[in-house]
Design an enzyme around this catalytic site. Sequence first.
Site, short mmCIF file in Angstrom:
data_model
loop_
_atom_site.label_atom_id
_atom_site.label_comp_id
_atom_site.label_asym_id
_atom_site.label_seq_id
_atom_site.Cartn_x
_atom_site.Cartn_y
_atom_site.Cartn_z
N LYS A 95 0.84 -1.21 0.00
CA LYS A 95 0.00 0.00 0.00
C LYS A 95 0.87 1.25 0.00
CE LYS A 95 -3.73 -2.41 2.41
NZ LYS A 95 -4.35 -2.72 3.72
N GLN B 213 -5.13 -1.56 9.97
CA GLN B 213 -4.84 -2.86 9.37
C GLN B 213 -5.39 -3.99 10.23
OE1 GLN B 213 -3.53 -3.39 6.35
NE2 GLN B 213 -3.64 -5.59 6.61
N ASP C 58 -11.43 2.09 4.01
CA ASP C 58 -11.61 0.64 3.99
C ASP C 58 -13.07 0.28 3.69
OD1 ASP C 58 -9.56 -1.21 4.29
OD2 ASP C 58 -9.32 -0.78 6.43
N1 GUN Z 1 -6.46 -7.07 6.22
C1 GUN Z 1 -6.67 -7.81 5.10
N2 GUN Z 1 -7.29 -7.08 4.17
C2 GUN Z 1 -7.50 -5.86 4.71
C3 GUN Z 1 -8.13 -4.67 4.22
O1 GUN Z 1 -8.64 -4.57 3.10
N3 GUN Z 1 -8.14 -3.62 5.09
C4 GUN Z 1 -7.61 -3.70 6.33
N4 GUN Z 1 -7.67 -2.62 7.10
N5 GUN Z 1 -7.04 -4.77 6.82
C5 GUN Z 1 -7.00 -5.85 5.99
#
Ligand code: GUN
Length: 260
Positions: free
Chosen positions: A45, A89, A112
Amino acid sequence: MTIKEYVKVRKEELKDLVASKEVVPHLVIVQLNEDDASNAYVRGKLKDAAELGIKADLYKFPVSMSEAELLKEIDKLNHDDSVDGFIVQMPLPKGINEETIKLAVSPAKDVDGFHPLSKLNPCTPQGIMDYLHRENVDILGKNAVVIGRSNIVGKPMAKLLLKESANVTVLHSKTKFEDMHNYIKNADIVVIAIGKQHYLDNRFEYKPSAVIVDVGINRDENGLHGDAIPGLPVRLQTPVPGGVGLLTRLALMENLLKIK
Ligand code: GUN
């Protein structure tokens, strides 16, 4: 177009979009855990953001952080005008309730798409829908089978497919094998997110015109593997690695740019 090609093309478009903005969009990623999958996601990211000219900061806190302390940090981010969007996360360490955290993030900054009042959709399902559209996959009136019912993927995926008038069936760990077989045999679109390496294999029959979207990320000493064996006899199957993970990352950038 492969997912890699599609993501490359779309990133070029987003780069131009970011460059045209007066203020540089600002993303914050909050991370408490230290698992390999999360570290890989977060690295990806941050890399995407840098490529697109987006400002991205990682706020890394110890796994021992309490829920109250995390809520305080979230409150600060909610009120920080220099931050356009942020994510926490997942998964979170034991002792922190994920639902409480999802509800604490202001819907206005929830890139998200986890908050029920967020106008954005969760990144994995949104990224998959964007790719299906790019590949001209028919959805209306088609048989879509979602295998897995998680809050992050299965449930929101079913909702998005339903919104576009697919005939949606959600299957899961309690589904009988015979039923699984029958649904898959008649499916035009299969989205699998169960975390079982190579579950979809030659035991099942597929429509040659089917599209299979593999959300599985299963790690062993040989690397990453999907929930489906490679090379199923269908029209389109997304690979692992180099598949849905890239779509998820792209959708996060798309979500941020929808806010800012
Ligand atoms: N963990 C796995 N996929 C995601 C996601 O799309 N967002 C977040 N915040 N955590 C994750």
